[in-house]
Design a protein around this motif. Structure first.
Motif, PDB file in Angstrom:
ATOM      1  N   LEU A  22       0.812  -1.535   0.137  1.00  0.00           N
ATOM      2  CA  LEU A  22       0.218   0.206  -0.517  1.00  0.00           C
ATOM      3  C   LEU A  22       0.510   1.380   0.181  1.00  0.00           C
ATOM      4  N   ARG A  23       0.217   2.048  -0.936  1.00  0.00           N
ATOM      5  CA  ARG A  23       0.797   3.574  -0.940  1.00  0.00           C
ATOM      6  C   ARG A  23      -0.171   4.777  -0.585  1.00  0.00           C
ATOM      7  N   ALA A  24       0.579   5.610   1.085  1.00  0.00           N
ATOM      8  CA  ALA A  24      -0.406   6.259   0.794  1.00  0.00           C
ATOM      9  C   ALA A  24      -0.669   7.952  -0.264  1.00  0.00           C
ATOM     10  N   LEU A  25      -1.487   8.798  -0.870  1.00  0.00           N
ATOM     11  CA  LEU A  25      -1.329   9.089  -1.887  1.00  0.00           C
ATOM     12  C   LEU A  25      -1.854  10.803  -1.165  1.00  0.00           C
ATOM     13  N   THR A  26      -2.739  10.874  -0.719  1.00  0.00           N
ATOM     14  CA  THR A  26      -3.287  11.693  -0.115  1.00  0.00           C
ATOM     15  C   THR A  26      -3.982  11.521   1.611  1.00  0.00           C
ATOM     16  N   SER A  27      -3.973  12.309   2.256  1.00  0.00           N
ATOM     17  CA  SER A  27      -4.904  11.691   4.227  1.00  0.00           C
ATOM     18  C   SER A  27      -5.151  13.456   4.276  1.00  0.00           C
ATOM     19  N   ARG A  28      -6.407  13.109   5.200  1.00  0.00           N
ATOM     20  CA  ARG A  28      -7.483  14.279   5.562  1.00  0.00           C
ATOM     21  C   ARG A  28      -7.570  13.729   6.599  1.00  0.00           C
ATOM     22  N   VAL A  29      -7.098  14.746   7.952  1.00  0.00           N
ATOM     23  CA  VAL A  29      -8.363  13.975   9.397  1.00  0.00           C
ATOM     24  C   VAL A  29      -9.820  14.429   8.679  1.00  0.00           C
ATOM     25  N   VAL A  30     -10.599  13.607  10.088  1.00  0.00           N
ATOM     26  CA  VAL A  30     -11.558  13.506   9.321  1.00  0.00           C
ATOM     27  C   VAL A  30     -12.464  14.313  11.217  1.00  0.00           C
ATOM     28  N   TYR A  31     -11.771  14.522  11.841  1.00  0.00           N
ATOM     29  CA  TYR A  31     -12.048  13.894  13.337  1.00  0.00           C
ATOM     30  C   TYR A  31     -10.938  13.569  14.479  1.00  0.00           C
ATOM     31  N   ALA A  32     -10.967  14.685  15.620  1.00  0.00           N
ATOM     32  CA  ALA A  32      -9.894  14.755  16.242  1.00  0.00           C
ATOM     33  C   ALA A  32     -10.034  15.774  17.381  1.00  0.00           C
ATOM     34  N   ASN A  33      -9.795  15.062  18.673  1.00  0.00           N
ATOM     35  CA  ASN A  33      -9.618  15.599  19.941  1.00  0.00           C
ATOM     36  C   ASN A  33      -8.272  15.495  20.647  1.00  0.00           C
ATOM     37  N   PRO A  34      -8.225  16.049  21.777  1.00  0.00           N
ATOM     38  CA  PRO A  34      -6.861  15.827  22.356  1.00  0.00           C
ATOM     39  C   PRO A  34      -5.929  14.417  22.462  1.00  0.00           C
ATOM     40  N   TRP A  35      -7.100  13.811  22.369  1.00  0.00           N
ATOM     41  CA  TRP A  35      -6.518  12.624  22.685  1.00  0.00           C
ATOM     42  C   TRP A  35      -6.430  11.252  21.781  1.00  0.00           C
ATOM     43  N   MET A  36      -6.716  11.509  20.774  1.00  0.00           N
ATOM     44  CA  MET A  36      -6.684  10.898  19.232  1.00  0.00           C
ATOM     45  C   MET A  36      -6.824  11.940  18.036  1.00  0.00           C
ATOM     46  N   THR A  37      -6.559  11.510  17.129  1.00  0.00           N
ATOM     47  CA  THR A  37      -6.967  12.136  15.241  1.00  0.00           C
ATOM     48  C   THR A  37      -7.767  10.201  14.865  1.00  0.00           C
ATOM     49  N   VAL A  38      -8.846  10.850  13.792  1.00  0.00           N
ATOM     50  CA  VAL A  38      -9.040   9.698  12.694  1.00  0.00           C
ATOM     51  C   VAL A  38      -8.518  10.753  11.648  1.00  0.00           C
ATOM     52  N   ARG A  39      -8.336   9.971  10.597  1.00  0.00           N
ATOM     53  CA  ARG A  39      -7.755  10.695   8.995  1.00  0.00           C
ATOM     54  C   ARG A  39      -7.766   9.749   8.037  1.00  0.00           C
ATOM     55  N   GLU A  40      -9.028  10.312   6.335  1.00  0.00           N
ATOM     56  CA  GLU A  40      -8.814   9.021   5.993  1.00  0.00           C
ATOM     57  C   GLU A  40      -7.870   9.762   4.940  1.00  0.00           C
ATOM     58  N   ASP A  41      -6.970   7.612   4.768  1.00  0.00           N
ATOM     59  CA  ASP A  41      -6.319   8.617   3.571  1.00  0.00           C
ATOM     60  C   ASP A  41      -6.207   6.948   2.206  1.00  0.00           C
ATOM     61  N   VAL A  42      -6.238   7.846   1.130  1.00  0.00           N
ATOM     62  CA  VAL A  42      -6.738   7.109  -0.363  1.00  0.00           C
ATOM     63  C   VAL A  42      -5.651   6.268  -0.604  1.00  0.00           C
ATOM     64  N   VAL A  43      -5.564   4.843  -0.354  1.00  0.00           N
ATOM     65  CA  VAL A  43      -3.559   4.430  -0.849  1.00  0.00           C
ATOM     66  C   VAL A  43      -4.438   4.102  -2.311  1.00  0.00           C
ATOM     67  N   GLU A  44      -3.317   2.938  -2.264  1.00  0.00           N
ATOM     68  CA  GLU A  44      -3.493   2.306  -3.670  1.00  0.00           C
ATOM     69  C   GLU A  44      -2.666   1.760  -3.441  1.00  0.00           C
ATOM     70  N   ARG A  45      -2.690  -0.012  -4.200  1.00  0.00           N
ATOM     71  CA  ARG A  45      -2.230  -0.736  -4.318  1.00  0.00           C
ATOM     72  C   ARG A  45      -1.038  -1.690  -5.281  1.00  0.00           C
ATOM     73  N   ALA A  46      -0.896  -2.499  -4.684  1.00  0.00           N
ATOM     74  CA  ALA A  46       0.884  -2.982  -5.695  1.00  0.00           C
ATOM     75  C   ALA A  46      -0.032  -2.060  -7.031  1.00  0.00           C
ATOM     76  N   ASP A  47      -0.993  -3.275  -7.556  1.00  0.00           N
ATOM     77  CA  ASP A  47      -1.513  -3.564  -8.073  1.00  0.00           C
ATOM     78  C   ASP A  47      -2.444  -2.132  -9.151  1.00  0.00           C
ATOM     79  N   GLY A  48      -2.572  -0.926  -8.516  1.00  0.00           N
ATOM     80  CA  GLY A  48      -2.689  -0.099  -9.438  1.00  0.00           C
ATOM     81  C   GLY A  48      -3.945   0.293  -8.473  1.00  0.00           C
ATOM     82  N   ALA A  49      -4.967  -0.186  -7.908  1.00  0.00           N
ATOM     83  CA  ALA A  49      -6.156  -0.207  -7.471  1.00  0.00           C
ATOM     84  C   ALA A  49      -6.076   0.927  -5.981  1.00  0.00           C
ATOM     85  N   ARG A  50      -7.235   1.386  -6.272  1.00  0.00           N
ATOM     86  CA  ARG A  50      -7.789   2.831  -5.168  1.00  0.00           C
ATOM     87  C   ARG A  50      -8.441   2.144  -3.738  1.00  0.00           C
ATOM     88  N   ALA A  51      -7.710   3.018  -3.123  1.00  0.00           N
ATOM     89  CA  ALA A  51      -8.431   2.323  -1.958  1.00  0.00           C
ATOM     90  C   ALA A  51      -9.007   3.524  -0.974  1.00  0.00           C
TER      91      ALA A  51
END
Length: 199
Positions: A22-51
């Motif tokens: 997996l290779r991260a293409l983009t990343s954005r924080v969708v939720y955050a508080n002083p103890w944690m963050t939740v991010r959503e990454d668009v990743v690319e697999r070795a075969d080019g498929a994205r998820a």
């Protein structure tokens, strides 16, 4: 996220090439508080498929197996997410806003602080057993496992959220029984106990 530091919700994750499939293409924080963050990454697999991959980032934690001739020191507290009380080894992360002069002590300083805070015990000898990940499928949080011996009792300094905490020394044989009969269900406690048992 820097190891052993409080989560910084304002610090964006920087995508980079990663080993493996997996290779991260983009990343954005969708939720955050002083103890944690939740991010959503668009990743690319070795075969080019994205998820899309959801990741929880939390600061590193320390877990302590405090060993005395009578047994192992455990604490019990109510865990809101599971809706039940839980027997566990002393563990935790630095509180948000902890001064860098304190966190600079690294995992050992964190382990020492958590043991004293939750049980009041201080230890003369510390042994580092290794690392573990609490939930590597969706969370980046890493744990550092320590054994503490040569214990001296003292006053605890629990946080307000730990006001209901109970501290008890449990013989090793009884601790094994508690894991077998469901009284201990915390995965970190069970993993750390396994590391200690086979060392």
């Amino acid at each position: 996220m820097p190891s052993h530091q409080p989560a910084d919700p304002g610090a964006p994750h920087v995508p980079s090439d990663q080993p493996g499939e997996l290779r991260a293409l983009t990343s954005r924080v969708v939720y955050a508080n002083p103890w944690m963050t939740v991010r959503e990454d668009v990743v690319e697999r070795a075969d080019g498929a994205r998820a899309v991959w959801g990741v929880v980032d939390k600061p590193d934690f320390a877990v302590v197996i405090a060993e005395s001739p009578e047994g192992v020191h455990l604490v019990e507290q109510f865990r809101y997410p599971t809706g039940r009380r839980s027997w566990e080894l002393p563990m935790g992360t630095w509180s948000a806003g902890t001064p860098e002069s304190v966190t600079a002590g690294g995992p050992l300083a964190l382990a020492q602080a958590e043991l004293a805070e939750e049980t009041g015990m201080r230890a003369d000898r510390w042994e580092r057993l290794g690392e573990l990940f609490a939930a590597g499928g969706f969370c980046s949080q890493r744990g550092h496992v320590f054994v503490a011996t040569g214990l001296t009792p003292g006053a605890h300094a629990r946080e307000d959220s730990e006001a209901d905490m109970v501290h008890e020394v449990v013989p090793v044989a009884r601790m094994r029984e508690m894991m077998q009969d469901g009284r201990i269900v915390d995965s970190i406690t069970m993993a750390a106990f396994a590391m200690w048992s086979v060392r």
